[in-house]
Design an enzyme around this catalytic site. Structure first.
Site, short mmCIF file in Angstrom:
data_model
loop_
_atom_site.label_atom_id
_atom_site.label_comp_id
_atom_site.label_asym_id
_atom_site.label_seq_id
_atom_site.Cartn_x
_atom_site.Cartn_y
_atom_site.Cartn_z
N THR A 83 22.02 -0.71 -17.69
CA THR A 83 23.19 -1.27 -17.14
C THR A 83 24.73 -1.01 -17.65
O THR A 83 24.71 -0.94 -18.81
CB THR A 83 22.85 -2.99 -17.33
OG1 THR A 83 21.62 -3.27 -17.03
CG2 THR A 83 23.90 -3.88 -16.71
N GLU A 127 17.65 -1.29 -12.75
CA GLU A 127 16.55 -2.17 -13.21
C GLU A 127 16.62 -3.65 -13.51
O GLU A 127 17.54 -4.04 -13.98
CB GLU A 127 16.01 -1.47 -14.71
CG GLU A 127 14.65 -1.94 -14.98
CD GLU A 127 13.50 -1.82 -13.78
OE1 GLU A 127 13.40 -0.52 -13.71
OE2 GLU A 127 12.94 -2.65 -13.39
N ARG A 155 12.38 -8.48 -16.00
CA ARG A 155 12.29 -9.46 -16.78
C ARG A 155 11.42 -9.12 -18.12
O ARG A 155 10.51 -8.91 -17.61
CB ARG A 155 12.17 -11.01 -16.06
CG ARG A 155 12.82 -11.34 -14.90
CD ARG A 155 12.31 -12.32 -14.12
NE ARG A 155 10.93 -11.56 -13.66
CZ ARG A 155 9.93 -12.32 -12.99
NH1 ARG A 155 9.95 -13.60 -12.90
NH2 ARG A 155 8.82 -11.72 -12.57
N ASN A 197 22.92 -10.40 -12.33
CA ASN A 197 22.96 -11.13 -13.81
C ASN A 197 24.02 -11.96 -13.75
O ASN A 197 23.83 -13.16 -14.42
CB ASN A 197 23.05 -10.17 -14.99
CG ASN A 197 21.73 -9.49 -15.22
OD1 ASN A 197 20.56 -9.87 -14.62
ND2 ASN A 197 21.77 -8.44 -16.19
N GLY A 248 18.84 -26.75 -20.20
CA GLY A 248 18.33 -26.90 -21.48
C GLY A 248 19.13 -26.37 -22.47
O GLY A 248 20.26 -26.65 -22.34
N CYS A 291 20.32 -9.33 -22.35
CA CYS A 291 21.08 -9.05 -21.10
C CYS A 291 22.10 -9.79 -20.44
O CYS A 291 22.91 -9.44 -20.74
CB CYS A 291 19.80 -8.55 -19.87
SG CYS A 291 18.99 -7.36 -20.08
C1 UDX Z 1 17.36 -11.00 -17.26
C2 UDX Z 1 17.02 -10.83 -15.48
O1 UDX Z 1 16.21 -12.06 -15.10
C3 UDX Z 1 16.65 -9.60 -15.22
O2 UDX Z 1 16.65 -9.44 -13.79
C4 UDX Z 1 17.38 -8.67 -15.58
O3 UDX Z 1 17.08 -7.36 -15.38
C5 UDX Z 1 17.81 -8.85 -17.21
O4 UDX Z 1 18.04 -10.05 -17.61
P1 UDX Z 1 15.46 -11.49 -18.91
O5 UDX Z 1 16.58 -11.33 -19.92
O6 UDX Z 1 14.24 -10.81 -19.46
O7 UDX Z 1 16.07 -11.05 -17.66
O8 UDX Z 1 15.20 -13.13 -18.97
P2 UDX Z 1 15.17 -14.27 -17.78
O9 UDX Z 1 13.96 -14.80 -17.79
O10 UDX Z 1 16.26 -13.98 -16.74
O11 UDX Z 1 15.64 -15.22 -18.64
C6 UDX Z 1 17.14 -15.50 -19.38
C7 UDX Z 1 17.50 -16.48 -20.13
O12 UDX Z 1 17.70 -17.64 -19.23
C8 UDX Z 1 16.54 -16.88 -21.10
O13 UDX Z 1 17.15 -17.39 -22.47
C9 UDX Z 1 16.03 -18.14 -20.45
O14 UDX Z 1 15.21 -19.11 -21.45
C10 UDX Z 1 17.16 -18.80 -19.70
N1 UDX Z 1 16.73 -19.60 -18.45
C11 UDX Z 1 16.09 -18.89 -17.49
C12 UDX Z 1 17.22 -20.84 -18.60
O15 UDX Z 1 17.96 -21.38 -19.35
N2 UDX Z 1 17.24 -21.55 -17.47
C13 UDX Z 1 16.30 -21.16 -16.31
O16 UDX Z 1 16.16 -21.91 -15.54
C14 UDX Z 1 15.81 -19.72 -16.53
#
Ligand code: UDX
Length: 436
Positions: free
Chosen positions: A121, A146, A149, A210, A255, A262
């Protein structure tokens, strides 16, 4: 196809293993010799479902190997660039030193016609700069962001929502796009949309995606603040909003907010790049998104303090979760650990437990107490705080069982993942985030 994957972190290691699993001949390159040795022995250096199996399969098929020598990338048709782009120390912009070092290291081994496919990124404009840098070698730079998750990385790599390839509009660019289509032919034939764009758009897709996801989470967390002030319930609100197909329920989980390697750094880097481009005001709202997100951590701490009568000094608090989200051992910018650290800072006797991230957490925050066993963490606790919604806490922990272990039946549900009625019925004082 012969390919190299440069940088074997969360992104690169999974990409290398996944590419080998669909028949490609892959070498993963990383400067960290210990990581290379682990991967070469088919040991995943971090927790990621299915990765160990894919590594073992790739190693035994002979299609996957790892090396710390950039020279081993020579001869590959595509070089995937998957190095990290962390936040600059003391600033908000992305630190591109690993990207630049990878290109410098690769340059002497490139042949005319090679494709460099950037996956990291990066701030918009980076790909064009790298293209100019490698121009003399006859290699072509494309950008192939990419979207995986953590916790779903293998699935997201093999069955992505979409594939995006940014390239120059000349003949070399078109040829490079064809090479990438061939790499992903299995997914393309299975119907995965394959979008071809210019370099800048491909870079922007990632940052914009993002930014949107972070905004969606902070939006519902902002609504949680209003719900708290008005006596409404943000979880019911999210359900009702989510039925509107234009909005959708996913990423409306209120929450303690988002963390990880990321979203937090990517929205900051995105805003920093927009400012460099003279368009800072276009993404000024991202500063609010960040601020709302950080306020939720403070709010969770306040709920604990209030529930314990205004003082947590010397009180034992079980913190369930350390990873930034379930199915991960990643603690980078973890809101869960941040809550634990803040409570410890107020003098609480904090005991953290987590099914996967405990070693990482203990190495980063030795001042906290740790318990490998969930029930040991709960024993004699004056309050429990759920900060990562692992199944072990969300689904498997019964309020009656927990009630038999703790000293005080106070639960703060930082992820709104518990059945509030069931916990209350078992005699617990339940506090959600933005819930009645
Ligand atoms: C994220 C993007 O989803 C992904 O497409 C990108 O490539 C990298 O960043 P990731 O960091 O693995 O992926 O986690 P993700 O599942 O998106 O969750 C990110 C954060 O948001 C977590 O801390 C999660 O707990 C939080 N979250 C997610 C919430 O607080 N509420 C939600 O409804 C969803």
């Amino acid at each position: 196809m012969r390919m190299s994957v440069i940088g074997c972190g969360y992104l690169g290691a999974v990409h290398a293993a996944a590419m080998a699993s669909i028949g490609h001949d892959v070498v993963g390159i990383d400067v960290d010799e210990r990581k290379v040795a682990a991967l070469d022995a088919a040991t995943a250096p971090f927790f990621e479902p299915q990765l160990s199996e894919l590594l073992a399969e790739g190693r035994s098929s002979g299609r996957l190997r790892f090396s710390s020598r950039m020279a081993d990338a020579a001869g590959a048709k595509v070089h995937f660039l998957a190095v990290g782009t962390p936040q600059t120390p003391g600033g908000h912009a992305a630190d591109l030193r690993y990207v630049d070092a990878a290109i410098d290291g690769l340059l002497p081994h490139l042949r005319a016609g090679d494709v460099i496919a950037g996956k990291s990124t990066v701030p918009v404009g980076t790909a064009a700069r790298l293209a100019a840098r490698v121009g003399g070698s006859g290699a072509t730079v494309v950008w192939n962001p990419e979207f995986l998750r953590e916790g779903w990385a293998v699935h997201d790599t093999l069955a992505p929502d979409r594939l995006v390839v940014g390239a120059e509009t000349d003949a070399a660019g078109a040829r490079a796009v064809d090479v990438l289509r061939e790499v992903y032919i299995a997914a393309v034939e299975a119907g995965t949309p394959f979008l071809v764009t210019d370099l800048a758009t491909a870079e922007l897709v990632k940052g914009a995606a993002n930014a949107f996801l972070a905004t969606k989470i902070s939006f519902i967390n902002a609504m949680a603040e209003i719900a708290e002030a008005s006596g409404a319930d943000v979880a019911l609100l999210a359900d009702a909003l989510g039925h509107d197909s234009r909005i959708g329920r996913r990423y409306l989980g209120a929450g303690i907010g988002f963390g990880g390697g990321c979203l937090p750094k990517d929205i900051r880097a995105f805003a920093a790049r927009a400012e460099e481009l003279g368009r800072g005001e276009a993404v000024g709202f991202l500063h609010e998104v960040d601020a709302i997100n950080l306020r939720r951590r403070e709010r969770a701490v306040r709920l604990v303090v209030d529930a314990l009568g205004g003082l947590v000094f010397g009180r034992r608090i079980a913190v369930l979760g350390a990873a930034f989200k379930p199915f991960s051992d990643d603690i980078r910018d973890s809101p869960a650990l941040d809550v634990a650290v803040r409570l410890r800072g107020l003098g609480a006797d904090v005991v953290v437990t987590d099914p996967a991230a405990l070693d990482n957490a203990a190495a980063a925050h030795p001042q906290l107490g740790y318990a490998r066993d969930r029930d040991d963490a709960l024993r004699e606790a004056d309050a429990i705080v759920i900060v990562t919604e692992w199944d072990e806490y969300r689904r498997d922990l019964s309020p009656a069982h927990a009630g038999g272990l703790v000293r005080g039946r106070i639960v703060i549900d930082g992820r709104n993942c518990l059945d509030a009625a069931a916990w209350r019925a078992a005699g617990w004082q339940y506090h959600g985030m933005g819930r009645r």
